[in-house]
Design a protein around this motif. Structure first.
Motif, mmCIF file in Angstrom:
data_model
loop_
_atom_site.group_PDB
_atom_site.id
_atom_site.type_symbol
_atom_site.label_atom_id
_atom_site.label_comp_id
_atom_site.label_asym_id
_atom_site.label_seq_id
_atom_site.Cartn_x
_atom_site.Cartn_y
_atom_site.Cartn_z
ATOM 1 N N TYR A 1 43.074 -15.190 -8.102
ATOM 2 C CA TYR A 1 42.890 -14.357 -9.140
ATOM 3 C C TYR A 1 42.983 -14.703 -10.720
ATOM 4 N N ARG A 2 42.968 -15.936 -10.743
ATOM 5 C CA ARG A 2 42.839 -16.534 -12.329
ATOM 6 C C ARG A 2 44.283 -15.937 -13.005
ATOM 7 N N GLY A 3 45.247 -16.053 -12.519
ATOM 8 C CA GLY A 3 46.439 -15.514 -13.170
ATOM 9 C C GLY A 3 47.314 -16.726 -13.714
ATOM 10 N N GLU A 4 48.657 -16.294 -14.264
ATOM 11 C CA GLU A 4 49.414 -17.212 -14.827
ATOM 12 C C GLU A 4 50.815 -16.746 -14.743
ATOM 13 N N TRP A 5 51.501 -17.783 -14.763
ATOM 14 C CA TRP A 5 53.045 -17.631 -14.831
ATOM 15 C C TRP A 5 53.557 -17.125 -15.991
ATOM 16 N N THR B 1 61.289 -7.252 -19.006
ATOM 17 C CA THR B 1 62.358 -6.488 -18.638
ATOM 18 C C THR B 1 63.102 -7.427 -17.583
ATOM 19 N N SER B 2 62.723 -8.444 -17.404
ATOM 20 C CA SER B 2 63.533 -9.505 -16.494
ATOM 21 C C SER B 2 63.377 -10.638 -16.825
ATOM 22 N N PRO B 3 64.069 -10.811 -18.269
ATOM 23 C CA PRO B 3 64.098 -12.483 -18.703
ATOM 24 C C PRO B 3 64.698 -13.292 -17.937
ATOM 25 N N GLY B 4 64.132 -14.537 -17.859
ATOM 26 C CA GLY B 4 64.376 -15.701 -17.069
ATOM 27 C C GLY B 4 63.942 -15.632 -15.514
ATOM 28 N N VAL B 5 63.375 -14.665 -15.287
ATOM 29 C CA VAL B 5 62.680 -14.349 -14.157
ATOM 30 C C VAL B 5 61.280 -14.817 -14.039
ATOM 31 N N PRO B 6 60.858 -15.552 -13.066
ATOM 32 C CA PRO B 6 59.499 -16.044 -13.202
ATOM 33 C C PRO B 6 58.638 -14.875 -12.664
ATOM 34 N N VAL C 1 54.304 -13.478 -12.228
ATOM 35 C CA VAL C 1 52.987 -13.641 -12.238
ATOM 36 C C VAL C 1 52.325 -12.848 -12.627
ATOM 37 N N SER C 2 51.174 -13.087 -13.600
ATOM 38 C CA SER C 2 50.425 -11.907 -14.349
ATOM 39 C C SER C 2 48.935 -12.265 -13.685
ATOM 40 N N ALA C 3 48.308 -11.263 -13.167
ATOM 41 C CA ALA C 3 47.184 -11.517 -12.871
ATOM 42 C C ALA C 3 46.296 -10.061 -12.579
ATOM 43 N N LEU C 4 45.030 -9.766 -12.879
ATOM 44 C CA LEU C 4 44.144 -8.754 -12.993
ATOM 45 C C LEU C 4 44.900 -7.878 -13.885
ATOM 46 N N GLY C 5 45.560 -8.048 -14.510
ATOM 47 C CA GLY C 5 46.518 -6.827 -15.377
ATOM 48 C C GLY C 5 47.694 -6.354 -14.912
ATOM 49 N N VAL C 6 47.921 -7.312 -13.735
ATOM 50 C CA VAL C 6 49.406 -6.710 -13.057
ATOM 51 C C VAL C 6 50.324 -7.752 -13.185
ATOM 52 N N THR C 7 51.724 -7.374 -13.351
ATOM 53 C CA THR C 7 52.716 -8.629 -13.284
ATOM 54 C C THR C 7 53.339 -8.374 -12.035
ATOM 55 N N ALA C 8 53.542 -9.422 -11.514
ATOM 56 C CA ALA C 8 54.090 -9.294 -9.954
ATOM 57 C C ALA C 8 55.452 -10.320 -9.983
ATOM 58 N N PHE C 9 56.385 -10.239 -9.268
ATOM 59 C CA PHE C 9 57.624 -11.065 -8.934
ATOM 60 C C PHE C 9 57.607 -11.788 -7.558
#
Length: 76
Positions: free
Chosen positions: A18-22, A27-32, A34-42
């Protein structure tokens, strides 16, 4: 160790599909995350839940469902 590998792999699948990025979520500093399609996932948290045996959790369904989650987020 397995959780880190599975989380990293799942994150990379999302990024490539989905052409995302790390990203680092505010709200969760230090926790990697993924942002894709306008959504942030863990993906690392999801991997922990799947490996912990949480029912109805699947890495594949997470990746497949992301477009629907993004579409719903746009409507809300």
């Amino acid at each position: 160790m397995a959780q880190q590998l599975i989380g990293a792999y799942t994150g990379e699948v999302v990024i490539r599909a989905y052409r995302g990025e790390w990203v680092e979520h505010e709200t969760s500093p230090g926790v990697p995350a993924v942002s894709a399609l306008g959504v942030t996932a863990f993906p690392f948290g999801l991997a922990a839940r799947v490996l912990g045996g949480e029912p109805y959790k699947s890495l594949a369904s997470f990746v497949r469902a992301l477009p629907a989650v993004a579409e719903r987020a746009k409507r809300d």
